[in-house]
Scaffold this motif. Structure first.
Motif, mmCIF file in Angstrom:
data_model
loop_
_atom_site.group_PDB
_atom_site.id
_atom_site.type_symbol
_atom_site.label_atom_id
_atom_site.label_comp_id
_atom_site.label_asym_id
_atom_site.label_seq_id
_atom_site.Cartn_x
_atom_site.Cartn_y
_atom_site.Cartn_z
ATOM 1 N N MET A 1 32.698 -53.421 48.172
ATOM 2 C CA MET A 1 31.489 -54.236 48.108
ATOM 3 C C MET A 1 31.573 -55.221 46.949
ATOM 4 O O MET A 1 32.091 -54.900 45.878
ATOM 5 N N ASP A 2 31.079 -56.452 47.186
ATOM 6 C CA ASP A 2 31.031 -57.448 46.123
ATOM 7 C C ASP A 2 30.024 -57.013 45.064
ATOM 8 O O ASP A 2 28.970 -56.447 45.377
ATOM 9 N N LEU A 3 30.355 -57.290 43.805
ATOM 10 C CA LEU A 3 29.494 -56.905 42.685
ATOM 11 C C LEU A 3 29.053 -58.151 41.939
ATOM 12 O O LEU A 3 29.883 -59.003 41.585
ATOM 13 N N LEU A 4 27.768 -58.274 41.711
ATOM 14 C CA LEU A 4 27.228 -59.409 40.973
ATOM 15 C C LEU A 4 26.570 -58.911 39.692
ATOM 16 O O LEU A 4 25.519 -58.272 39.714
ATOM 17 N N PHE A 5 27.216 -59.189 38.562
ATOM 18 C CA PHE A 5 26.663 -58.839 37.249
ATOM 19 C C PHE A 5 25.823 -60.016 36.760
ATOM 20 O O PHE A 5 26.309 -61.153 36.685
ATOM 21 N N LYS A 6 24.581 -59.735 36.430
ATOM 22 C CA LYS A 6 23.651 -60.776 36.018
ATOM 23 C C LYS A 6 23.506 -60.819 34.495
ATOM 24 O O LYS A 6 23.357 -59.785 33.843
ATOM 25 N N ALA A 7 23.548 -62.027 33.952
ATOM 26 C CA ALA A 7 23.246 -62.290 32.537
ATOM 27 C C ALA A 7 24.034 -61.407 31.581
ATOM 28 O O ALA A 7 23.478 -60.768 30.687
ATOM 29 N N VAL A 8 25.364 -61.367 31.782
ATOM 30 C CA VAL A 8 26.213 -60.619 30.851
ATOM 31 C C VAL A 8 26.810 -61.596 29.840
ATOM 32 O O VAL A 8 27.159 -62.726 30.175
ATOM 33 N N THR A 9 26.909 -61.156 28.590
ATOM 34 C CA THR A 9 27.471 -61.993 27.529
ATOM 35 C C THR A 9 28.980 -61.819 27.482
ATOM 36 O O THR A 9 29.493 -60.707 27.324
ATOM 37 N N VAL A 10 29.699 -62.916 27.629
ATOM 38 C CA VAL A 10 31.164 -62.881 27.628
ATOM 39 C C VAL A 10 31.677 -62.733 26.201
ATOM 40 O O VAL A 10 31.257 -63.470 25.295
ATOM 41 N N VAL A 11 32.574 -61.783 26.003
ATOM 42 C CA VAL A 11 33.219 -61.583 24.707
ATOM 43 C C VAL A 11 34.719 -61.738 24.925
ATOM 44 O O VAL A 11 35.444 -60.794 25.248
ATOM 45 N N ASP A 12 35.198 -62.961 24.807
ATOM 46 C CA ASP A 12 36.598 -63.284 25.071
ATOM 47 C C ASP A 12 36.926 -64.560 24.312
ATOM 48 O O ASP A 12 36.595 -65.663 24.744
ATOM 49 N N SER A 13 37.574 -64.412 23.173
ATOM 50 C CA SER A 13 37.829 -65.552 22.291
ATOM 51 C C SER A 13 38.720 -66.612 22.929
ATOM 52 O O SER A 13 38.739 -67.767 22.490
ATOM 53 N N SER A 14 39.476 -66.251 23.979
ATOM 54 C CA SER A 14 40.363 -67.214 24.627
ATOM 55 C C SER A 14 39.663 -67.976 25.737
ATOM 56 O O SER A 14 40.256 -68.860 26.357
ATOM 57 N N SER A 15 38.416 -67.625 26.010
ATOM 58 C CA SER A 15 37.680 -68.251 27.111
ATOM 59 C C SER A 15 36.658 -69.241 26.579
ATOM 60 O O SER A 15 35.982 -68.976 25.578
ATOM 61 N N PRO A 16 36.475 -70.377 27.256
ATOM 62 C CA PRO A 16 35.417 -71.326 26.863
ATOM 63 C C PRO A 16 34.024 -70.752 27.073
ATOM 64 O O PRO A 16 33.039 -71.300 26.575
ATOM 65 N N LEU A 17 33.938 -69.629 27.795
ATOM 66 C CA LEU A 17 32.661 -68.977 28.044
ATOM 67 C C LEU A 17 32.280 -67.984 26.950
ATOM 68 O O LEU A 17 31.222 -67.361 27.015
ATOM 69 N N ASP A 18 33.138 -67.831 25.968
ATOM 70 C CA ASP A 18 32.917 -66.837 24.918
ATOM 71 C C ASP A 18 31.537 -67.013 24.278
ATOM 72 O O ASP A 18 31.171 -68.107 23.839
ATOM 73 N N GLY A 19 30.774 -65.925 24.267
ATOM 74 C CA GLY A 19 29.448 -65.947 23.664
ATOM 75 C C GLY A 19 28.336 -66.380 24.591
ATOM 76 O O GLY A 19 27.154 -66.312 24.222
ATOM 77 N N GLN A 20 28.684 -66.825 25.801
ATOM 78 C CA GLN A 20 27.667 -67.294 26.739
ATOM 79 C C GLN A 20 27.198 -66.167 27.661
ATOM 80 O O GLN A 20 27.977 -65.290 28.035
ATOM 81 N N VAL B 1 26.261 -65.274 31.302
ATOM 82 C CA VAL B 1 26.550 -65.830 32.622
ATOM 83 C C VAL B 1 26.431 -64.745 33.687
ATOM 84 O O VAL B 1 26.377 -63.545 33.388
ATOM 85 N N ASP B 2 26.425 -65.167 34.937
ATOM 86 C CA ASP B 2 26.536 -64.255 36.071
ATOM 87 C C ASP B 2 27.985 -64.218 36.509
ATOM 88 O O ASP B 2 28.658 -65.267 36.562
ATOM 89 N N ILE B 3 28.473 -63.030 36.824
ATOM 90 C CA ILE B 3 29.871 -62.862 37.227
ATOM 91 C C ILE B 3 29.917 -62.144 38.572
ATOM 92 O O ILE B 3 29.380 -61.041 38.718
ATOM 93 N N LEU B 4 30.576 -62.769 39.534
ATOM 94 C CA LEU B 4 30.756 -62.170 40.849
ATOM 95 C C LEU B 4 32.171 -61.629 40.962
ATOM 96 O O LEU B 4 33.151 -62.368 40.782
ATOM 97 N N LEU B 5 32.277 -60.336 41.248
ATOM 98 C CA LEU B 5 33.573 -59.674 41.410
ATOM 99 C C LEU B 5 33.787 -59.365 42.890
ATOM 100 O O LEU B 5 32.922 -58.779 43.545
ATOM 101 N N LYS B 6 34.954 -59.753 43.372
ATOM 102 C CA LYS B 6 35.247 -59.579 44.794
ATOM 103 C C LYS B 6 36.728 -59.325 44.988
ATOM 104 O O LYS B 6 37.572 -60.089 44.512
ATOM 105 N N ASP B 7 37.059 -58.219 45.670
ATOM 106 C CA ASP B 7 38.449 -57.889 45.999
ATOM 107 C C ASP B 7 39.357 -57.890 44.775
ATOM 108 O O ASP B 7 40.491 -58.382 44.817
#
Length: 426
Positions: free
Chosen positions: A1-20, A22-28
């Motif tokens: 089943m697809d998983l949709l995480f709502k309003a999670v804070t990204v902690v990844d210093s190599s990502s431009p999303l770090d600290g933001q 966001v919603d993340i959709l996980l699939k397959d």
């Protein structure tokens, strides 16, 4: 089943999303979409306040029990405890039976965890039969999939063995992992040598037992070159030696066990075998030095130092009981609670996720749309109790059982499998 995480804070210093947030959709097994807001039909929505997401955590030092010591821990329990603790990948020490020193013993770990929710990485024995003398078949073991070489819980006592290992591993850019302890100085020791050991009438293990081995091994590294990693450092002197060696440009790294900052020799419960660890809980000065070394980058990663024991090995007099505690489920929370006075919680997550992989030159995942999803979800502010009923390990040797801890893992996502930590909902 697809998983949709709502309003999670990204902690990844190599990502431009770090600290933001966001919603993340996980699939397959992949990160399908990332956006400030997503609405997806037929997806399971997960909306947990305060949830953060980082790349999956990697534990560099853990003892699996199986094969050979299933009475202490099975791989099923080991992997479940790892996932509950936020680890999607774990490096396994070679001190099992059969010893991890053949191609088939390497494949036992790699095949067992293939496409699993926790990936196991074998650390191969650096000496044959862990005897500390003759080198194992390093080239064959590297080709079979060994990520590093070590005698695990056994310290390499012979300077000649360390020298030869460093020279040989340099040919394949391999990493030697050593737990530094002078066996003669530490022989018979039960806890840190200090006022507390004198008061309790227990033979102490002096800080110099660790520091002389670190100094010796660094001298050998200067002579041979190569890459050396010290595991579970515990003293100010040892950390300072590594700090200076790094400033010289030597290829040296080190880790600290998460539990090392939870107690000092003065605060352990006297004669409670769950507080008996190796290296022992040290002084307040050493505890402060660990925090400083984490902050300035001297310490590269934090490890669980997971070492399960069956009840027979622990339920005896303090001086006869085995040293070690289980730590996979509590490593993050203990580090988060005890070290954040000196180190930010983001720094701790960085050590657990990126630092461990850098030590052994493994690829570091990132949180990016379309990439493979190797993720840990956690809440650094949430408290939880390490209830014995929530303990995934068959072993019970932990001073944290029944204690409230700050920082809770929600779950992991690896190879398309979401593994939820039951402690989060309690």
């Amino acid at each position: 089943m697809d998983l949709l995480f709502k309003a999670v804070t990204v902690v990844d210093s190599s990502s431009p999303l770090d600290g933001q947030a966001v919603d993340i959709l996980l699939k397959d097994g992949q990160v399908s979409k990332i956006a400030p807001s997503l609405e997806v039909e037929n997806a399971q929505v997960i909306n947990e306040p305060g949830l953060c997401c980082s790349i999956g955590w990697f534990d560099l030092i853990a003892f699996s029990g199986e094969p050979g010591y299933e009475q202490r821990e099975t791989l099923d329990g080991f992997m479940r405890a790892a996932a509950y603790g936020g680890f999607t990948e774990v490096a396994c020490l070679p001190n099992v039976d059969p010893i991890t020193q053949t191609r088939s013993s390497i494949q036992f770990f790699t095949q067992r965890s293939q496409q699993s929710y926790v990936q196991l990485h074998p650390i191969a024995a650096v000496t044959h039969d862990l005897d500390g003398k003759d080198l194992a078949e390093i080239l064959d073991l590297k080709a079979a999939g060994a990520i590093a070489f070590s005698d695990g819980v056994n310290s390499l006592d012979s300077a000649d063995t360390v020298l030869k290992a460093l020279e040989y591993l340099k040919l394949i850019d391999g990493v030697l992992i050593n737990k530094p302890e002078n066996k003669r100085m530490a022989s018979g020791g039960q806890m840190h040598e200090g006022i507390a050991s004198t008061r309790l009438g227990l033979k102490g293990i002096p800080a110099i037992a660790e520091e002389v081995q670190v100094t010796r091994d660094l001298q050998l590294l200067r002579y041979t070159g190569g890459r050396l990693h010290f595991t579970q450092l515990s003293t100010a002197g040892a950390l300072n030696a590594v700090r200076q060696a790094k400033q010289e440009g030597l290829k040296v790294t080190c880790d600290v066990a998460a539990h090392q900052c939870a107690f000092i020799d003065q605060t352990i419960v006297p004669f409670d075998v769950n507080y008996k660890v190796s290296p022992p809980f040290r002084s307040e000065e050493d505890k402060v030095a660990i925090g400083e070394a984490l902050q300035d980058g001297t310490i590269d990663t934090i490890v669980s130092a997971h070492l399960p024991w069956n009840e027979e090995a622990k339920e005896m007099e303090f001086d006869l009981a085995e040293a070690g505690i289980i730590g996979l489920q509590t490593a993050y929370a203990v580090a988060n609670e005890t070290m954040t006075a000196q180190v930010s919680w983001r720094n701790i997550v960085q050590k657990l996720s990126v630092g461990s992989r850098n030590v052994i030159n493994l690829p570091v995942p990132t949180i990016v749309e379309g990439g493979a999803a190797n993720l840990t979800f956690f809440n650094p502010s949430k408290t939880w109790v390490f209830d014995p009923m929530l303990n995934a390990s068959s072993a019970k040797n932990s001073p944290f059982l029944g204690q409230e801890l700050k920082g809770c893992v929600y779950g992991t996502y690896m190879n398309g499998q979401l593994t939820l930590n039951p402690a989060y909902s309690k």
